[in-house]
Design a protein around this motif. Structure first.
Motif, mmCIF file in Angstrom:
data_model
loop_
_atom_site.group_PDB
_atom_site.id
_atom_site.type_symbol
_atom_site.label_atom_id
_atom_site.label_comp_id
_atom_site.label_asym_id
_atom_site.label_seq_id
_atom_site.Cartn_x
_atom_site.Cartn_y
_atom_site.Cartn_z
ATOM 1 N N UNK A 45 0.481 -9.998 141.451
ATOM 2 C CA UNK A 45 0.472 -10.449 140.060
ATOM 3 C C UNK A 45 -0.124 -11.844 139.952
ATOM 4 N N UNK A 46 -0.264 -12.317 138.713
ATOM 5 C CA UNK A 46 -0.638 -13.703 138.448
ATOM 6 C C UNK A 46 0.330 -14.265 137.412
ATOM 7 N N UNK A 47 0.312 -15.566 137.270
ATOM 8 C CA UNK A 47 1.176 -16.204 136.277
ATOM 9 C C UNK A 47 0.693 -15.968 134.852
ATOM 10 N N UNK A 48 -0.611 -15.748 134.668
ATOM 11 C CA UNK A 48 -1.178 -15.612 133.328
ATOM 12 C C UNK A 48 -1.215 -14.163 132.825
ATOM 13 N N UNK A 49 -0.891 -13.207 133.666
ATOM 14 C CA UNK A 49 -0.959 -11.781 133.300
ATOM 15 C C UNK A 49 0.285 -11.373 132.507
ATOM 16 N N UNK A 50 0.094 -10.987 131.262
ATOM 17 C CA UNK A 50 1.223 -10.607 130.398
ATOM 18 C C UNK A 50 1.951 -9.361 130.904
ATOM 19 N N UNK A 53 4.163 -10.288 133.866
ATOM 20 C CA UNK A 53 5.389 -10.964 133.440
ATOM 21 C C UNK A 53 6.361 -9.973 132.810
ATOM 22 N N UNK A 54 5.825 -9.012 132.089
ATOM 23 C CA UNK A 54 6.682 -7.984 131.477
ATOM 24 C C UNK A 54 7.379 -7.149 132.553
ATOM 25 N N UNK A 55 6.646 -6.795 133.613
ATOM 26 C CA UNK A 55 7.264 -6.045 134.714
ATOM 27 C C UNK A 55 8.360 -6.864 135.379
ATOM 28 N N UNK A 56 8.121 -8.159 135.549
ATOM 29 C CA UNK A 56 9.146 -9.018 136.152
ATOM 30 C C UNK A 56 10.410 -9.036 135.304
ATOM 31 N N UNK A 57 10.237 -9.037 133.984
ATOM 32 C CA UNK A 57 11.385 -9.143 133.081
ATOM 33 C C UNK A 57 12.079 -7.809 132.801
ATOM 34 N N UNK A 58 11.404 -6.706 133.036
ATOM 35 C CA UNK A 58 12.010 -5.399 132.746
ATOM 36 C C UNK A 58 12.233 -4.603 134.032
ATOM 37 N N UNK A 59 11.172 -4.151 134.631
ATOM 38 C CA UNK A 59 11.237 -3.265 135.793
ATOM 39 C C UNK A 59 12.018 -3.887 136.948
ATOM 40 N N UNK A 117 -12.672 -3.614 142.236
ATOM 41 C CA UNK A 117 -12.160 -4.648 141.337
ATOM 42 C C UNK A 117 -10.645 -4.741 141.459
ATOM 43 N N UNK A 118 -10.116 -5.903 141.066
ATOM 44 C CA UNK A 118 -8.671 -6.079 141.061
ATOM 45 C C UNK A 118 -8.233 -6.313 139.620
ATOM 46 N N UNK A 119 -7.291 -5.488 139.192
ATOM 47 C CA UNK A 119 -6.742 -5.560 137.837
ATOM 48 C C UNK A 119 -5.231 -5.667 137.988
ATOM 49 N N UNK A 120 -4.654 -6.657 137.357
ATOM 50 C CA UNK A 120 -3.218 -6.922 137.512
ATOM 51 C C UNK A 120 -2.398 -6.242 136.431
ATOM 52 N N UNK A 121 -1.145 -5.925 136.740
ATOM 53 C CA UNK A 121 -0.461 -6.007 138.035
ATOM 54 C C UNK A 121 -0.871 -4.868 138.953
ATOM 55 N N UNK A 122 -0.661 -5.079 140.244
ATOM 56 C CA UNK A 122 -0.946 -4.045 141.238
ATOM 57 C C UNK A 122 0.324 -3.791 142.048
#
Length: 154
Positions: A45-50, A53-59, A117-122
């Motif tokens: 992940x990155x700090x700027x990826x919405x 951050x949503x996965x961190x707060x829910x999943x 390519x890399x697309x976050x989150x992974x």
């Protein structure tokens, strides 16, 4: 006596209801694999990826998911913009600047690149031999992540 009972109840609730997700480093996972073989789940992940951050707060706040990850897998939380060197699988990976105060870690690229390519989150899953067996680059709800963990456990 009442204090003892209240203390016991409080301790029981706090010890079962607030389990934390055990996030490992790659170095720890390497060592732990020598003791007990498990699949490794890497959350890139990155700090700027919405969506990250949503996965961190829910999943990753879901108690069932925390319990399954802690008991059956080694979980690694990898910020793709991590600047420290990481040694994993007998190899050292470094942060690669791509501009002024911008860059990506080599290990995030190695584990998270899908179709060039890399697309976050992974979510990257490694088997017991540290080989990639699954890469998924999208938000996973708690419900979908639970299903994924069930499939991986089989």
């Amino acid at each position: 006596m009442k204090k003892l009972i209240l203390f016991t109840i409080f301790f029981a609730i706090s010890s079962t209801g607030f389990c934390q997700l055990k996030s490992r480093t790659f170095e720890e996972a390497d060592s732990l694999q020598q003791i007990q073989k498990r699949k490794i789940i890497v959350f890139i992940h990155t700090d700027w990826c919405q969506f990250c951050q949503r996965m961190k707060q829910t999943t990753f706040k879901n108690q069932e998911i925390i319990d399954k990850l802690n008991s059956d897998f080694y979980f690694i939380d990898l910020n793709a913009e991590e600047k420290r060197e990481i040694t994993f699988n007998n190899q050292t990976f470094k942060y690669q600047p791509t501009g002024n105060n911008v860059g990506v870690h080599e290990l995030a690229l190695q584990l998270g690149t899908i179709q060039n390519q890399i697309v976050y989150p992974v979510i990257c899953v490694l088997n017991e031999k540290n080989e990639i067996i699954l890469q998924y680059n999208n938000y996973l709800s708690p419900k979908d992540f639970k299903l994924l963990l069930e499939k991986l456990k089989e």
